[in-house]
Design an enzyme around this catalytic site. Sequence first.
Site, PDB file in Angstrom:
ATOM      1  N   CYS A  93      21.177  28.010 -11.140  1.00  0.00           N
ATOM      2  CA  CYS A  93      21.383  26.607 -11.445  1.00  0.00           C
ATOM      3  C   CYS A  93      22.610  26.239 -12.452  1.00  0.00           C
ATOM      4  CB  CYS A  93      19.936  25.784 -12.294  1.00  0.00           C
ATOM      5  SG  CYS A  93      18.488  25.743 -11.098  1.00  0.00           S
ATOM      6  N   ALA A  94      23.697  27.424 -12.157  1.00  0.00           N
ATOM      7  CA  ALA A  94      24.792  27.014 -12.843  1.00  0.00           C
ATOM      8  C   ALA A  94      25.765  27.542 -12.211  1.00  0.00           C
ATOM      9  CB  ALA A  94      24.942  27.606 -14.259  1.00  0.00           C
TER      10      ALA A  94
END
Length: 427
Positions: A377-378
């Site tokens: 999620c980055a």
Amino acid sequence: MLTRARPAVTAGPAPDLTVLGGDLPVVLSDGTLTDHVNLDYAATAPCLSAAADAVNSILPWYASVHRGAGAASQRCTLAYERARQTIGDFVGARPDDHVIFTRNTTDALNLLARALPTGTTVVGWAGEHHANLLPWRGTVSLPVPRSAAEAIAALQAALEAHSGRNVLVTVTGASNVTGEVWPLAALTEVAHRHGARIAVDAAQLAPHRAVSLAADGIDYLALSGHKLYAPFGAGVLAGRADWLDAADPYLAGGGATAYVAPVTDGDLIGYAVDWNSGPARHEAGTPNLLGAVALAAVGAALGAADRDALAAAENALVERLRAGLATLPGVEELRTFPDGHDRVGIVSFAVAGVAAADVSAHLATRHGIGVRDGLFCAHPLTERLLADASARAGADLGPTAVRASVGLGSTPEHVDRLLAGIAELTG
């Protein structure tokens, strides 16, 4: 508003920092049983026994919060507001700060984004977790820095270019990809010197290090219970009251309202609303009592613990893991800052010639180890760091990485089992 007079610290029994699930049996691909090794704390930490005990204690009394005169409702309302006080103490909230219960860090940062005064400029870095990357509008996006000094210099230049208006600086406390701790003290000083405020995504910092709004000068702080050993669906946004009280409620509904009256216009009807101020303004609907109580139990336990000693023990595990990975051929660690930078218990890496998903599957099915593979999620940050790592290794490490993360209950034996499992793939 809450008044938080800190009680004097007195000697007492050591807090119980036992986590649940440390002896779970799992079946390996060859049919044998082994104990499960959880090295995926950065995604969701296991439940602290104190959190489970607190939930079990309040469950027989479970009733409405803020909405009932009966004994059960009064008890639950008291437990909820005491939880707010305890979490305020845990994050070092100032007397006039608000502590607002949310679902998680993502929810908390979206709430803050909605509460910003019109025309506020947001300054952040391109390498943030999506929770601190996507909610903002009107963002000045700074490139991923190569060092702490570069991050500080970039912020200085950005704020000089955007003086004379409302500015919010938003930054992670510790990276969910690399575990590297960002220079919050220096960034806060630069922000305040230019009249800006600073918000910290503490989802990965708060479980590992003490953080304080008052002592550190942070204006807003967001965290998640499920990363803080309290996986019961609660998070927190804590910080300065003025922007939050001036904003429209995050959700419109019961609990956020002081009074509602119908207003007619011909055959149309609307409603005139007096909204509450304080945390209630942004906590419409039935609150998550169990999440709040669980999170407060963890805050109390960690608040009574020797955080420096816990950090030292964790650092020893991280250094053991990093040193072991460095000896394995084809394994390259991801990092943003120069080697040796301060970090919490998160290490991401890639194995040349082996897909990250295959690495994590091998560790799970052959060794009973849980890790995470992907972009965490980055996506912008992890892709950049994989490209850097591939350049250092002189080989294409693939499009995704593996992440191992430790916390309460992690042991040297867990790290050694992980290293042995990876060695099978690289040998």
